[in-house]
Design a protein around this motif. Structure first.
Motif, short mmCIF file in Angstrom:
data_model
loop_
_atom_site.label_atom_id
_atom_site.label_comp_id
_atom_site.label_asym_id
_atom_site.label_seq_id
_atom_site.Cartn_x
_atom_site.Cartn_y
_atom_site.Cartn_z
N SER A 195 -5.48 -34.39 10.23
CA SER A 195 -5.05 -33.27 11.07
C SER A 195 -6.13 -32.92 12.09
CB SER A 195 -4.75 -32.05 10.20
OG SER A 195 -5.93 -31.48 9.72
N GLU A 196 -5.77 -32.02 13.03
CA GLU A 196 -6.69 -31.60 14.07
C GLU A 196 -7.91 -30.90 13.51
OE1 GLU A 196 -3.47 -31.04 13.98
OE2 GLU A 196 -2.64 -32.01 15.74
N THR A 197 -7.80 -30.30 12.33
CA THR A 197 -8.92 -29.57 11.74
C THR A 197 -9.80 -30.48 10.89
OG1 THR A 197 -7.53 -28.85 9.89
CG2 THR A 197 -7.75 -27.34 11.77
N GLY A 198 -9.49 -31.78 10.85
CA GLY A 198 -10.35 -32.73 10.16
C GLY A 198 -10.01 -32.97 8.71
N LYS A 199 -8.91 -32.40 8.23
CA LYS A 199 -8.53 -32.59 6.84
C LYS A 199 -7.28 -33.46 6.77
CE LYS A 199 -10.29 -28.22 5.42
NZ LYS A 199 -9.96 -26.85 5.39
N ASN A 200 -7.30 -34.41 5.88
CA ASN A 200 -6.12 -35.24 5.68
C ASN A 200 -5.28 -34.59 4.59
OD1 ASN A 200 -4.20 -37.14 5.25
ND2 ASN A 200 -5.61 -38.84 4.96
N LEU B 252 -5.20 -22.71 23.35
CA LEU B 252 -5.69 -23.59 22.29
C LEU B 252 -7.02 -23.07 21.73
CD1 LEU B 252 -4.99 -26.12 20.74
CD2 LEU B 252 -6.25 -27.44 22.45
N ASP B 253 -7.88 -22.56 22.60
CA ASP B 253 -9.14 -21.97 22.13
C ASP B 253 -8.86 -20.78 21.21
OD1 ASP B 253 -10.57 -23.81 23.63
OD2 ASP B 253 -10.99 -22.41 25.27
N SER B 254 -7.88 -19.95 21.60
CA SER B 254 -7.52 -18.79 20.78
C SER B 254 -6.94 -19.23 19.44
CB SER B 254 -6.51 -17.91 21.51
OG SER B 254 -7.09 -17.39 22.69
N LEU B 255 -6.09 -20.24 19.46
CA LEU B 255 -5.51 -20.77 18.23
C LEU B 255 -6.60 -21.30 17.31
CD1 LEU B 255 -2.89 -21.52 16.64
CD2 LEU B 255 -3.03 -23.75 17.78
N ASP B 256 -7.52 -22.07 17.87
CA ASP B 256 -8.62 -22.63 17.07
C ASP B 256 -9.51 -21.52 16.50
OD1 ASP B 256 -7.71 -25.22 17.45
OD2 ASP B 256 -9.10 -25.65 19.09
N ALA B 257 -9.72 -20.45 17.27
CA ALA B 257 -10.52 -19.32 16.77
C ALA B 257 -9.79 -18.64 15.61
CB ALA B 257 -10.79 -18.32 17.90
N TRP B 258 -8.46 -18.49 15.73
CA TRP B 258 -7.66 -17.89 14.67
C TRP B 258 -7.75 -18.74 13.40
CZ3 TRP B 258 -3.24 -19.46 11.98
CH2 TRP B 258 -2.56 -18.45 11.31
N PRO C 245 -0.65 -27.48 13.53
CA PRO C 245 0.80 -27.33 13.37
C PRO C 245 1.18 -26.20 12.41
CG PRO C 245 0.24 -29.64 13.35
CD PRO C 245 -1.06 -28.89 13.31
N GLU C 246 0.43 -26.06 11.30
CA GLU C 246 0.70 -24.97 10.36
C GLU C 246 0.48 -23.62 11.01
OE1 GLU C 246 -0.51 -27.14 6.15
OE2 GLU C 246 -2.08 -26.27 7.39
N ALA C 247 -0.60 -23.50 11.80
CA ALA C 247 -0.90 -22.23 12.47
C ALA C 247 0.18 -21.90 13.50
CB ALA C 247 -2.27 -22.32 13.14
N ILE C 248 0.65 -22.89 14.23
CA ILE C 248 1.70 -22.67 15.23
C ILE C 248 3.00 -22.26 14.54
CG2 ILE C 248 3.18 -23.81 16.93
CD1 ILE C 248 0.60 -25.43 17.72
N ARG C 249 3.35 -22.92 13.43
CA ARG C 249 4.57 -22.54 12.69
C ARG C 249 4.47 -21.10 12.21
NH1 ARG C 249 4.41 -28.03 10.99
NH2 ARG C 249 3.12 -27.49 9.19
N GLU C 250 3.30 -20.70 11.71
CA GLU C 250 3.12 -19.33 11.24
C GLU C 250 3.24 -18.33 12.39
OE1 GLU C 250 -0.15 -16.47 9.05
OE2 GLU C 250 -0.18 -18.61 8.61
#
Length: 64
Positions: A2-7, A28-34, A46-51
């Motif tokens: 995934s984008e956060t480095g975890k499989n 995207l910066d705001s999403l990554d900060a969240w 993707p999980e953060a966007i779905r939430e």
């Protein structure tokens, strides 16, 4: 991976429709900060966007 480095592994849900969304750098910066503010295990993008979509639709009264 995934984008956060975890499989997360495993097969994606088959009862969901994949979509492609272009996200401007500021959002995207705001999403990554969240995501960074979440405790472990941190959600993937993707999980953060779905939430975020789910919470928005609930707030607007489209989802109960």
């Amino acid at each position: 991976m995934s984008e956060t480095g975890k499989n997360k592994g495993g097969r994606p849900r088959i009862d969901a429709t994949p979509i492609t969304v272009r996200v401007p750098p500021g959002q995207l910066d705001s999403l990554d900060a969240w995501i960074a503010d979440h405790p472990e295990p941190k959600p993937s993008r993707p999980e953060a966007i779905r939430e975020a979509v789910s919470e928005h639709l609930k707030a607007k009264g489209y989802v109960k």
